[in-house]
Write a protein that holds these residues in place. Structure first.
Motif, PDB file in Angstrom:
ATOM      1  N   LEU A 439      42.717  37.432  46.122  1.00 45.94           N
ATOM      2  CA  LEU A 439      44.046  38.271  45.069  1.00 45.94           C
ATOM      3  C   LEU A 439      43.391  39.185  43.971  1.00 45.94           C
ATOM      4  CD1 LEU A 439      46.599  37.212  45.422  1.00 45.94           C
ATOM      5  CD2 LEU A 439      45.960  35.385  43.548  1.00 45.94           C
ATOM      6  N   ARG A 440      43.067  40.389  44.892  1.00 45.43           N
ATOM      7  CA  ARG A 440      43.102  40.775  43.204  1.00 45.43           C
ATOM      8  C   ARG A 440      41.613  41.054  43.068  1.00 45.43           C
ATOM      9  NH1 ARG A 440      48.024  39.492  41.633  1.00 45.43           N
ATOM     10  NH2 ARG A 440      47.021  37.912  40.156  1.00 45.43           N
ATOM     11  N   ASP A 541      34.263  45.455  48.903  1.00 45.29           N
ATOM     12  CA  ASP A 541      35.038  46.304  48.020  1.00 45.29           C
ATOM     13  C   ASP A 541      36.259  45.357  47.348  1.00 45.29           C
ATOM     14  OD1 ASP A 541      35.455  45.838  51.490  1.00 45.29           O
ATOM     15  OD2 ASP A 541      37.386  46.115  50.640  1.00 45.29           O
ATOM     16  N   ALA A 542      36.406  45.205  46.231  1.00 48.66           N
ATOM     17  CA  ALA A 542      36.977  44.937  45.650  1.00 48.66           C
ATOM     18  C   ALA A 542      38.364  45.197  45.023  1.00 48.66           C
ATOM     19  CB  ALA A 542      36.918  43.766  44.691  1.00 48.66           C
ATOM     20  N   VAL A 543      39.047  46.453  46.367  1.00 51.88           N
ATOM     21  CA  VAL A 543      39.765  47.223  45.640  1.00 51.88           C
ATOM     22  C   VAL A 543      41.076  46.831  46.916  1.00 51.88           C
ATOM     23  CG1 VAL A 543      41.008  48.750  46.133  1.00 51.88           C
ATOM     24  CG2 VAL A 543      38.845  49.223  45.639  1.00 51.88           C
ATOM     25  N   ALA A 544      42.296  45.713  46.416  1.00 55.80           N
ATOM     26  CA  ALA A 544      43.640  45.415  47.032  1.00 55.80           C
ATOM     27  C   ALA A 544      44.105  46.662  47.524  1.00 55.80           C
ATOM     28  CB  ALA A 544      44.255  45.111  45.966  1.00 55.80           C
ATOM     29  N   TYR A 637      49.431  46.892  42.710  1.00 58.65           N
ATOM     30  CA  TYR A 637      50.164  47.183  42.148  1.00 58.65           C
ATOM     31  C   TYR A 637      50.108  45.457  41.936  1.00 58.65           C
ATOM     32  CZ  TYR A 637      53.749  44.802  45.202  1.00 58.65           C
ATOM     33  OH  TYR A 637      54.245  44.413  46.212  1.00 58.65           O
ATOM     34  N   ASP A 638      49.897  44.742  40.315  1.00 62.10           N
ATOM     35  CA  ASP A 638      49.194  42.822  39.747  1.00 62.10           C
ATOM     36  C   ASP A 638      50.561  43.084  39.652  1.00 62.10           C
ATOM     37  OD1 ASP A 638      46.234  43.247  38.499  1.00 62.10           O
ATOM     38  OD2 ASP A 638      47.377  42.370  39.512  1.00 62.10           O
ATOM     39  N   LEU A 639      50.494  42.018  40.244  1.00 65.79           N
ATOM     40  CA  LEU A 639      52.143  41.013  39.880  1.00 65.79           C
ATOM     41  C   LEU A 639      52.382  40.133  39.054  1.00 65.79           C
ATOM     42  CD1 LEU A 639      54.925  42.403  42.604  1.00 65.79           C
ATOM     43  CD2 LEU A 639      54.945  43.031  40.122  1.00 65.79           C
ATOM     44  N   VAL A 640      52.901  39.629  38.039  1.00 59.82           N
ATOM     45  CA  VAL A 640      53.092  38.748  37.970  1.00 59.82           C
ATOM     46  C   VAL A 640      54.239  37.963  38.089  1.00 59.82           C
ATOM     47  CG1 VAL A 640      52.926  36.954  35.822  1.00 59.82           C
ATOM     48  CG2 VAL A 640      51.410  38.815  35.431  1.00 59.82           C
TER      49      VAL A 640
END
Lengths: 678, 145
Positions: A439-440, A541-544, A637-640
């Protein structure tokens, strides 16, 4: 009973309940006029009302007290302990007379000559020998059979009732007309909403600020201090935390017990304290707060701490433990011994805290209501009790989910995010043999709810992860299905079930079904997770993953986005093909009827050609009326997660801020369900 | 009259439940299971908005489970501020308490039954009257992990 008398009584009972604390505080700080003024005002008001209502006995007593207080106010009398004691005694008698009035409607026979004489002597500056007047705890006021409710709440309830009536009438009309039920769904939705709102409103009338409990305690502390020859200060925090009335009644006694114990065993005598280089006045602090689905009350003192050695010895003496076992107990476990019945470390059994009946009663009282208590103590420094009680009869927002064929509910406060996994969504990975979710960049440890509860696996590919907040760490809970968020009324589980860590309560859902409320901390504990089970993210790679998103506009001011995977087609249809049927908009689309909606209510339709976003989740389709498509971009995208309906949250997409919509929400609306039946 | 009891059927034996402890008698509605709960807990049910914990009396008293699934009748009772449903096969009449026909539970009973029994009354049949509080506080459930 006379209505005027009734009003007088309810008002007075309330004011009397609040006055004890003011009295004690005033004695502590006589220069502070606010407390003195409020006590004076109360007595003055009572005296005035008595004249009006023809209550001579009460009037005489109130007058005598008022005179004393009046002289203190104008500076001609000094505040002394005996003065405060007599005023307290007068207030007590007033309380008992008011209670008696409440029951019989008339003043009890007799007079208060003795007390009045003493008050008069005090008013004239003549010292009065202090005799503890009879009456132990101060008179217990009858628990009030009425409640005070904010006017705004009542108005809200009235509005809801009106809506209920309206909806009922509409349904009645439909039934009479025998028309086809196109709008039935809509009306039922409205009805459900109204009923929920009413339920909510009525529940809230029962909530009281916990500060009401604090009113009797300063007085108790004062008496204890006087009896024990100690100096004790009680402080409070979190007065505004709201609790159901029933809860208040149930924790009143445990708190009083604990106060007695702290005063008797915890706080040292002034001489001992000075010798130990502490402040002469012992301090007890009671602080309330709300944490997730619980009310937390921390009760701490700065006394001598629990005598763990004595506790261990008592436990051995009482046959509870062998000597060896007692020696092996950790300090924390030894401290917990105080909750056992029959153990009292008082070298003399005092009338104050009795024969060790205090703490075990507290423990069982709390357990009975689904709560718990923990203790932490440091020798010479003090003791801290942490009481937790469930938010019974409180309404919380909760997410309904399903695992292993059973429905459960997770309090919204514990839900950080929702992630879909499976062929369409994210993938579960394994670090050694522990399942995790990327997760991200961070790796989230996962717990399979069905497996943990030994329920049958659903065997489906598409599942969901609820990213949950436990104490100090996060983890993901794998479930099979997610439904919606409901406002639910929390009820504690029966004591027979209270030992089960997995559950924080149970609830009746909107459809009448029952679901257990999950305790995310308890589940983590069952799964062996803790703050220390950090999963180190791999350096790779930590790329989502990037996703394709459709950016579009409606009449809303924000830019909107929806994952391309949820879009079946982008269409433009002639406005004439959109038909209004029974309050909704339908269109013939690919051989079936499809509903056309707006994202935030009835759609604004274009005059000649209407652009539509056709959404589909593998089942039926729904058309969202839009203004135009802006772009299709690939981005991460980083979603909350946002509990508001229909939106997943805001994100930066393609360099712009957009609101991402949740197609599943719109596809799940009654509009579409009806379509499927047709 | 105090001491009167309601006769219920569990398996082939008649049992008694003190009438004062019987709040209601209902047909068992849908019961939601509680995964991880001890066997005597059949689950939780909703009766007119109230949450009631259902007790599987067969499991509680050590009887084999019914062949046809959970039994159909339930006695609603209250204990320690919570509501419970005691699930039984059938419900009969209220029987007058006759102290002259009563005896303490026989010592030949197993521990489970002895803990749960109040007394025995000999009418036409021998009815064992249960102690509701004891039923709802099984000894081995204390402070389970």
């Amino acid at each position: 009973m006379d209505e005027l008398l009734n009003d007088f009584l309810s008002e007075t009972v309330e004011s009397l309940a609040a006055i004890d604390e003011a009295l004690v505080r005033w004695e502590r700080n006589p220069a502070d006029r606010t407390h003195l003024d409020s006590i004076f005002r109360l007595v003055h008001t009572i005296k005035g009302a008595c004249g009006f209502l023809d209550l001579p006995r009460l009037e005489a007593l109130a007058h005598a007290a008022e005179t004393v207080l009046g002289r203190v106010r104008d500076g001609s009398l000094e505040v002394t302990a005996p003065l405060v004691t007599e005023i307290l005694a007068a207030i007590d008698v007033i309380k008992s007379m008011v209670a008696s009035l409440g029951q019989t409607g008339v003043e009890p026979p007799g007079d208060n000559a003795v007390l009045i004489t003493r008050l008069e002597r005090i008013a004239n500056g003549i010292a009065v020998a202090s005799e503890e007047t009879a009456g132990d705890e101060g008179v217990q006021l009858q628990s009030n059979q009425t409640i005070r409710v904010p006017l705004a709440l009542v108005e809200r309830l009235m509005d809801t009732v009106s809506e209920l009536v309206l909806t009922r009438n509409q349904l009645l009309q439909m039934a009479r007309d025998g028309r086809s039920f196109e709008t039935l769904d809509l009306h039922f939705q409205r009805l459900s909403q109204c009923i929920t709102a009413m339920q909510d409103g009525v529940m809230r009338t029962r909530m009281q600020p916990i500060g009401r409990l604090w009113s009797a305690l300063p007085r108790l502390a004062r008496r204890l201090a006087a009896d024990l020859g100690k100096r004790i200060d009680v402080e409070f925090g979190g007065d505004d935390v709201e609790v159901d009335r029933q809860m208040l009644d149930l924790i009143k006694d445990p708190l009083a017990h604990m106060l007695r114990n702290a005063a008797d065993h915890g706080i040292e005598t002034p001489a001992e304290r000075i010798a130990a280089r502490k402040r002469e006045t012992g301090r007890i602090r009671i602080e309330a707060s709300q944490e997730g689905g619980q009310i937390v009350i921390v009760f701490s003192d700065d006394g001598r701490g629990l005598d763990l050695a004595a506790l261990r010895a008592k436990a051995v003496d009482a046959g509870l433990l062998t000597e060896a076992a007692a020696k092996h107990l950790s300090d924390a476990e030894a401290a917990r011994l105080i909750f056992h019945a029959g153990l009292s470390t008082a070298s003399e059994v005092t009338a104050i805290s009795g024969r060790g009946v205090g703490m075990d009663v507290v423990w069982s009282n709390l357990e009975r209501i689904g709560g718990s208590v923990e203790v932490y103590t440091l020798k010479g420094i003090g003791t801290r009790f942490t009481l937790r009680i469930p938010l019974t009869l409180a309404i919380i927002s909760a997410l309904v989910a399903q695992a292993g064929g059973e429905r459960f509910v997770v309090p919204q406060v514990a839900v950080l995010e929702l992630v879909q996994i499976g062929s369409d969504g994210a993938q579960i990975e394994f670090v050694y043999d522990a399942p995790v979710l990327r997760l991200r960049g961070a790796l989230l440890p996962l717990v399979d709810l069905a497996a943990l509860l030994e329920l049958p696996a659903a065997g489906q590919d598409e599942r969901f992860v609820i990213v949950a907040q436990a104490a100090g760490f996060r983890y993901g809970l794998i479930v099979d299905e997610l439904f919606d968020t409901e406002e639910i009324v929390v009820k504690p589980v029966a004591p027979l079930l209270s030992a089960l860590e997995a559950y924080a309560g149970n609830v009746v859902l909107g459809d009448g079904g029952v679901a257990m409320i999950l305790d995310v901390g308890g589940l983590a504990s069952m799964a062996g997770l803790s703050a220390s089970t950090e999963v180190a993210p791999p350096q790779a790679d930590a790329v989502a993953a990037k996703q394709s998103l459709v950016l579009f506009r409606t009449d809303s001011p924000s830019l909107l986005a929806v994952p391309l995977s949820q879009v079946e087609r982008i269409e433009e249809l002639p406005a004439a093909s959109l038909e209004r049927v029974g309050g909704r908009i339908l269109v013939q689309y690919r051989g079936a009827l499809m509903a056309v909606i707006g994202l935030d209510g009835p759609p604004l339709l274009a005059p000649d050609r209407q652009p539509l976003l056709v959404l589909n989740d593998g089942g039926s389709s729904i058309g969202v009326a839009i203004e135009r498509i802006e772009d299709i971009v690939e981005d991460t995208y980083d979603l909350v997660a946002d509990p508001s309906t229909g939106r997943l949250g805001n994100a930066v997409i393609g360099g712009r801020i957009a609101e991402v919509i949740d197609a599943r929400h719109y596809l799940g609306l009654p509009a579409t369900r009806w379509e499927r039946a047709a | 009259m105090t001491g009167d009891f309601l006769v219920v059927g569990l398996g082939d034996r008649p049992l008694g439940i003190p009438a004062m402890r019987v709040r209601k008698v209902v047909r068992l509605p849908a019961v939601t299971r509680v995964p991880g709960a001890p066997a005597m807990i059949a689950g939780v049910m909703n009766l007119r908005g109230q949450l009631i914990t259902a007790i599987d009396m067969r499991a509680r008293l050590g009887l084999p489970p019914a062949s046809h699934g959970l039994a159909p009748m339930a006695i609603i009772t209250e204990h320690s501020h919570h509501l419970y449903a005691l699930v039984v096969d059938s419900v009969g009449d209220v029987v007058r308490s006759r102290p002259e026909r009563q005896e303490p539970p026989p010592s030949t009973l197993t521990a489970t039954w002895r803990q749960a029994a109040l007394f025995v009354q000999r009418d036409e049949a021998l009815v064992l009257v249960l102690d509701v509080d004891a039923i709802l506080t099984p000894p081995d459930l204390a402070r389970a992990a």
